[in-house]
Design a protein around this motif. Structure first.
Motif, short mmCIF file in Angstrom:
data_model
loop_
_atom_site.label_atom_id
_atom_site.label_comp_id
_atom_site.label_asym_id
_atom_site.label_seq_id
_atom_site.Cartn_x
_atom_site.Cartn_y
_atom_site.Cartn_z
N ARG A 109 52.76 35.84 44.91
CA ARG A 109 53.28 37.20 44.82
C ARG A 109 53.07 37.75 43.40
O ARG A 109 53.33 37.06 42.41
N ILE A 110 52.59 39.02 43.30
CA ILE A 110 52.30 39.60 42.00
C ILE A 110 52.63 41.09 42.03
O ILE A 110 52.51 41.76 43.06
N MET A 111 53.08 41.62 40.89
CA MET A 111 53.46 43.03 40.76
C MET A 111 52.40 43.80 39.97
O MET A 111 51.63 43.22 39.18
N THR A 112 52.39 45.11 40.15
CA THR A 112 51.43 45.96 39.45
C THR A 112 51.56 45.78 37.94
O THR A 112 52.66 45.81 37.39
N GLY A 113 50.43 45.59 37.28
CA GLY A 113 50.40 45.44 35.83
C GLY A 113 50.58 44.03 35.34
O GLY A 113 50.42 43.77 34.14
N ALA A 114 50.91 43.11 36.23
CA ALA A 114 51.12 41.73 35.82
C ALA A 114 49.78 41.05 35.50
O ALA A 114 48.77 41.29 36.17
N THR A 115 49.79 40.17 34.51
CA THR A 115 48.59 39.43 34.13
C THR A 115 48.20 38.47 35.26
O THR A 115 49.05 37.81 35.87
N LEU A 116 46.91 38.38 35.53
CA LEU A 116 46.42 37.56 36.63
C LEU A 116 46.30 36.10 36.23
O LEU A 116 45.89 35.78 35.10
N PRO A 117 46.61 35.19 37.14
CA PRO A 117 46.29 33.77 36.90
C PRO A 117 44.77 33.60 36.73
O PRO A 117 43.98 34.40 37.24
N PRO A 118 44.34 32.57 36.02
CA PRO A 118 42.92 32.47 35.65
C PRO A 118 41.94 32.33 36.80
O PRO A 118 40.77 32.66 36.64
N ASP A 119 42.37 31.84 37.98
CA ASP A 119 41.41 31.64 39.07
C ASP A 119 41.52 32.72 40.14
O ASP A 119 41.02 32.53 41.27
N THR A 120 42.12 33.87 39.84
CA THR A 120 42.33 34.90 40.85
C THR A 120 40.99 35.43 41.37
O THR A 120 40.11 35.82 40.59
N TYR A 121 40.87 35.43 42.72
CA TYR A 121 39.65 35.93 43.37
C TYR A 121 39.80 37.40 43.72
O TYR A 121 38.85 38.19 43.60
#
Length: 414
Positions: A109-121
């Motif tokens: 789960r992720i919110m707008t503007g949040a930094t992405l984990p390094p392996d995000t596709y």
């Protein structure tokens, strides 16, 4: 009308007041004669609105500073799978800085503007997702990179940001803050100081039997609107001694001088007579209405703009000539007023060979109404207008529906 060739400075070295000049010729002359003020001072961005950059600015950081989510939804770990994703416990909010990967076949789960984990596709929005326990079902195949804002995709660190000579707007300050200049001192031109005076023995500052000086409050407001500091020389008497003393005082306090009245060469035009004798003066009869007499000279190194005494003519000449020239003096560009093509809602006629500026108002339907009667003595027309209609020298008639050049006053007077 084909553009006139840009004049050289030497071409304007001598006064030729008997020849009638076209507006474009005079604009070229002003551009050739005016030099920007020197110096650099450093101010925080909070105090920089309306100021002019002395140097080009480059970005101090990336924007975005890191890869982040463009929507509320789920960050998918790569590589993509054909089956449903498994939802990991937890979530990432704006301001979090995840360092661990999501994991192949997993979703977080992720919110707008949040930094992405390094392996995000990809980041898939809530609208295309459904949950069944820990399983996440996506209504369509995810696309690589969708809804991902990448580091520096808007601004790269070190990239050119704003040029020298830029007059800073509110949106520029937002850009500077995003690019790392939020608290860094900016290199700015010193704030332009303009001395302002009205002349004419017929004028009075307050009500009596003479003519009220309406030019000085009007011109002062225009100058302050541009962010300039105004040195008010007041209402000067028509004698050379007082005028000389006022100009000498202005030379030590200001970067430019603006006068209204006395710019012609009549028997009582003391300003023109003094400056013609003591300085190299460009004193033009301009083929325009309103605003025939216009003067440019230098007094002890300062440019002096002599505007007509008629309030409508003074205002028009300030918008068309003085403010673009002062913008260059302040360190910016000599920017001629921008015109837009709009239809007329009136009829009008004028002689060929003269440029006219009509006080106009933009109607809700996008057509232009004009103030009538057109007499330049009618100061009420200035308050009526939200722009000027620019009728070139070769135009002699206007009919309803004709396309006209409309100069909005908003960039200069709002």
């Amino acid at each position: 009308m084909s553009p006139l060739p840009r004049p050289s400075v030497s071409r304007f070295a001598d006064c030729d007041s008997d020849q009638v000049r076209r507006v474009d010729w005079v604009l070229d002359a002003l551009d050739a004669q005016i030099a920007p003020i020197d110096g650099v001072e450093f101010r925080a961005p909070d105090h920089a609105r309306g100021r002019v950059l002395a140097r080009a600015i480059a970005a101090l950081r990336h924007h975005p500073i890191a890869d982040n989510a463009a929507v509320d939804g789920y960050a998918l770990g790569g590589p993509p799978t054909e089956s449903s994703y498994t939802i990991r416990p937890g979530s990432i909010a704006a301001g979090d800085h995840p360092t661990h990967p999501v994991g192949a076949g997993l979703a977080l789960r992720i919110m707008t503007g949040a930094t992405l984990p390094p392996d995000t596709y990809a980041v898939v929005p809530d609208e295309v997702c459904s949950r069944a326990g820990p399983a996440l079902h996506i209504a369509r195949p995810p696309r690589a990179g969708e809804n991902m804002r990448l580091q520096g995709e808007d601004i790269r660190q070190g990239a050119p940001l704003l040029p020298a000579g830029r007059r800073l707007r509110a949106t520029d300050l937002a850009l500077l803050a995003a690019a790392g200049w939020g608290h860094a001192p900016l290199p700015l031109r010193p704030k332009l100081r303009v001395a302002l005076a009205s002349t004419g023995r017929e004028l009075a500052a307050t009500a009596d039997r003479r003519v009220i000086d309406s030019n000085r409050p009007m011109l002062r407001a225009l100058l302050e609107q541009q962010g300039y500091d105004v040195v008010d020389l007041g209402l000067l008497p028509d004698d050379e001694g007082s005028l000389r003393a006022a100009l000498d005082a202005a030379a030590s306090q200001a970067d430019a001088i603006v006068t209204s009245g006395g710019a012609s060469r009549g028997d009582h035009d003391v300003v023109a007579r003094l400056l013609l004798r003591d300085s190299p003066v460009l004193n033009w009869r301009v083929a325009m209405k309103p605003g025939r007499p216009l003067m440019l000279t230098h007094w002890k190194g300062l440019p002096v703009f002599g505007l007509p005494g008629n309030p409508v003519a003074a205002y028009t000449c300030a918008i068309i000539f003085a403010l673009p020239a002062l913008a260059k003096r302040a360190g910016g560009a000599f920017t001629r007023p921008t015109a837009y093509t709009l239809p007329a809602a009136f009829s009008h006629s004028k002689p060929a060979g003269r440029r006219e500026y009509l006080r106009a108002r933009l109607r809700p339907d996008g057509a232009l109404d004009v103030f009538k009667p057109h007499g330049s003595n009618r100061i009420s027309g200035l308050a009526y207008a939200d722009g000027l209609i620019d009728l070139p020298e070769d135009v002699t008639t206007v009919a309803p529906g004709d396309s006209l050049r409309y100069i909005p006053l908003a960039p200069w007077d709002y």
